[in-house]
Motif scaffolding. Sequence first.
Motif, mmCIF file in Angstrom:
data_model
loop_
_atom_site.group_PDB
_atom_site.id
_atom_site.type_symbol
_atom_site.label_atom_id
_atom_site.label_comp_id
_atom_site.label_asym_id
_atom_site.label_seq_id
_atom_site.Cartn_x
_atom_site.Cartn_y
_atom_site.Cartn_z
ATOM 1 N N HIS A 177 0.866 -1.188 0.000
ATOM 2 C CA HIS A 177 0.000 0.000 0.000
ATOM 3 C C HIS A 177 0.898 1.232 0.000
ATOM 4 C CE1 HIS A 177 -0.181 -0.258 4.760
ATOM 5 N NE2 HIS A 177 1.005 -0.529 4.286
ATOM 6 N N SER A 179 0.744 3.606 2.178
ATOM 7 C CA SER A 179 0.843 4.168 3.532
ATOM 8 C C SER A 179 2.270 4.325 4.080
ATOM 9 C CB SER A 179 -0.029 3.362 4.500
ATOM 10 O OG SER A 179 -1.363 3.336 4.038
ATOM 11 N N ARG A 210 0.450 -6.860 -4.483
ATOM 12 C CA ARG A 210 0.012 -7.876 -3.517
ATOM 13 C C ARG A 210 -0.018 -9.237 -4.183
ATOM 14 N NH1 ARG A 210 -4.821 -4.829 -0.060
ATOM 15 N NH2 ARG A 210 -3.603 -2.926 0.224
ATOM 16 N N GLN A 224 -2.416 3.186 -5.941
ATOM 17 C CA GLN A 224 -3.177 3.784 -4.851
ATOM 18 C C GLN A 224 -2.873 5.274 -4.846
ATOM 19 O OE1 GLN A 224 -2.454 2.032 -0.975
ATOM 20 N NE2 GLN A 224 -4.019 0.453 -1.314
ATOM 21 N N GLU A 226 -2.750 7.863 -1.816
ATOM 22 C CA GLU A 226 -2.832 8.034 -0.371
ATOM 23 C C GLU A 226 -2.952 9.519 -0.088
ATOM 24 O OE1 GLU A 226 -1.989 5.203 1.452
ATOM 25 O OE2 GLU A 226 -1.825 6.003 3.493
ATOM 26 N N PHE A 264 -8.130 -0.282 10.481
ATOM 27 C CA PHE A 264 -6.755 -0.334 9.965
ATOM 28 C C PHE A 264 -5.849 -0.100 11.161
ATOM 29 C CE2 PHE A 264 -9.412 1.535 6.587
ATOM 30 C CZ PHE A 264 -9.220 0.593 5.569
ATOM 31 N N PHE A 266 -3.193 1.518 11.444
ATOM 32 C CA PHE A 266 -2.508 2.817 11.469
ATOM 33 C C PHE A 266 -3.458 4.002 11.568
ATOM 34 C CE2 PHE A 266 -3.568 2.682 6.997
ATOM 35 C CZ PHE A 266 -3.442 1.340 6.692
ATOM 36 N N THR A 267 -4.773 3.731 11.681
ATOM 37 C CA THR A 267 -5.723 4.828 11.921
ATOM 38 C C THR A 267 -6.652 4.439 13.071
ATOM 39 O OG1 THR A 267 -7.058 3.913 10.125
ATOM 40 C CG2 THR A 267 -5.787 5.890 9.618
ATOM 41 N N GLY A 298 -10.508 3.770 1.963
ATOM 42 C CA GLY A 298 -10.331 3.543 3.396
ATOM 43 C C GLY A 298 -9.720 4.795 3.997
ATOM 44 N N CYS A 299 -10.062 5.088 5.244
ATOM 45 C CA CYS A 299 -9.559 6.330 5.830
ATOM 46 C C CYS A 299 -9.602 6.260 7.353
ATOM 47 C CB CYS A 299 -10.389 7.512 5.353
ATOM 48 S SG CYS A 299 -12.153 7.342 5.724
ATOM 49 N N ALA A 321 -5.879 10.405 7.373
ATOM 50 C CA ALA A 321 -5.239 9.785 6.209
ATOM 51 C C ALA A 321 -6.305 9.009 5.464
ATOM 52 C CB ALA A 321 -4.120 8.849 6.651
ATOM 53 N N PHE A 322 -6.048 8.809 4.186
ATOM 54 C CA PHE A 322 -6.984 7.995 3.395
ATOM 55 C C PHE A 322 -6.208 7.325 2.272
ATOM 56 C CE2 PHE A 322 -7.018 12.350 1.802
ATOM 57 C CZ PHE A 322 -6.758 12.187 0.456
ATOM 58 N N GLY A 323 -6.786 6.249 1.743
ATOM 59 C CA GLY A 323 -6.137 5.560 0.628
ATOM 60 C C GLY A 323 -7.203 5.036 -0.314
HETATM 61 N N1 PHE Z 1 -3.487 1.485 3.278
HETATM 62 C C1 PHE Z 1 -4.867 1.068 3.308
HETATM 63 C C2 PHE Z 1 -5.064 -0.071 2.310
HETATM 64 O O1 PHE Z 1 -4.234 -0.288 1.486
HETATM 65 C C3 PHE Z 1 -5.802 2.205 2.965
HETATM 66 C C4 PHE Z 1 -5.796 3.292 3.976
HETATM 67 C C5 PHE Z 1 -4.902 4.364 3.839
HETATM 68 C C6 PHE Z 1 -6.626 3.283 5.083
HETATM 69 C C7 PHE Z 1 -4.889 5.386 4.764
HETATM 70 C C8 PHE Z 1 -6.615 4.270 6.019
HETATM 71 C C9 PHE Z 1 -5.767 5.329 5.850
HETATM 72 O O2 PHE Z 1 -6.046 -0.756 2.328
#
Ligand code: PHE
Length: 353
Positions: A177, A179, A210, A224, A226, A264, A266-267, A298-299, A321-323
């Motif tokens: 990802h 991130s 992946r 992605q 981010e 997630f 990290f959030t 996702g965020c 953060a979001f992705g």
């Molecule tokens: N890194 C997560 C993923 O690949 C997406 C994400 C990014 C979620 C940043 C929350 C914050 O699924």
Amino acid sequence: MLAKLDTIEQEALTSLGSVEDEESLERWRVKHLGRSSPLMGTFDQLGTLAKGERPTVGRRANEIKKVLETAYQENSETLRTTAIQRSLQAESLDVTLPGRTALHGRLHPTTQTMRTIYAIFADMGFQIYLSREVETDEYNFQLLNFPPHHPAREMQDTFFVESEGDRGDNPLLLRTHTSPGQIHAMREFAAANPENPPPVRIILPGMCYRYEQITARAEMQFNQVEGLAVGSDITFGDLKGTLSDFARRLFGQQVRSRFRASHFPFTEPSAEMDIECFVCGGSGCSVCKRSGWLEILGCGMVHPVVLQNGGYDPQRYTGFAFGMGPERSTMLRHRIDDIRYFFGNDLRFLEQF
Ligand code: PHE
């Protein structure tokens, strides 16, 4: 003797008529003007003639020699000009012909979507930050609050670049990802001013990998985008406002969005954002699988441990953060039903964009 000279001249001039190219002209020259030609032979024989005959025969022979030499010159000249004419003819070009239309190159549909996404976030003050595709386990997982062997890693089956063990529990891998770029960026910004790290507002685009079973919905490589915003007093309200506005700008002003609780590492808290299905308007169809909603990203609020790892004091700073997957957004925008088209290099697909 004079009669013989007449014949020599006649024969030479007649055979010149059948000369067609430089080669046969050269053969003609050797035969009729060369050292052992009949004409040159007569000069050798002058001595054997009666004294009275010599001047007349000599004069006549010289005259013929001149005639043949002139004929030779003229012929060689003509051959040269016809050769030039012929090659000009062959290479001729008609400058009045209509031009051939140049083929237009085009951008890959994912690139087009990504550029639209960049423009939307640029309007909101986000800058692009590029981060590496080959990562360490530490950046891809550990610093993002995935401990070794944590079950959340299951969601991101990983391609390792080196065999396990080479670098202990920190093997090189292809990022699963974007991130890990959050940590690189925060550390770089914080290093400039460790006491007072500046606010962050960036998007981090790029390819991720992946170890997936490839299907119509999953590829083993995908992009992605981010996003990361860190500063004082950033709230979940800022996240919702930013992302809802983004969705309206990408999918249309009338599009509604909703946030569902998710997880997630990290959030915290974490969410997934859905937009109302724009195919059926929310009433349920095959694209949204009868739910009326489409998941697009996702965020969440950046986890305090992640802020800390990036050099930002979680007591003073917060962030979101979001992705998102631009291939997925492109599929939704253009109703593409198979993600494998994106990397199939089939012109029949690519030329539609
Ligand atoms: N890194 C997560 C993923 O690949 C997406 C994400 C990014 C979620 C940043 C929350 C914050 O699924």
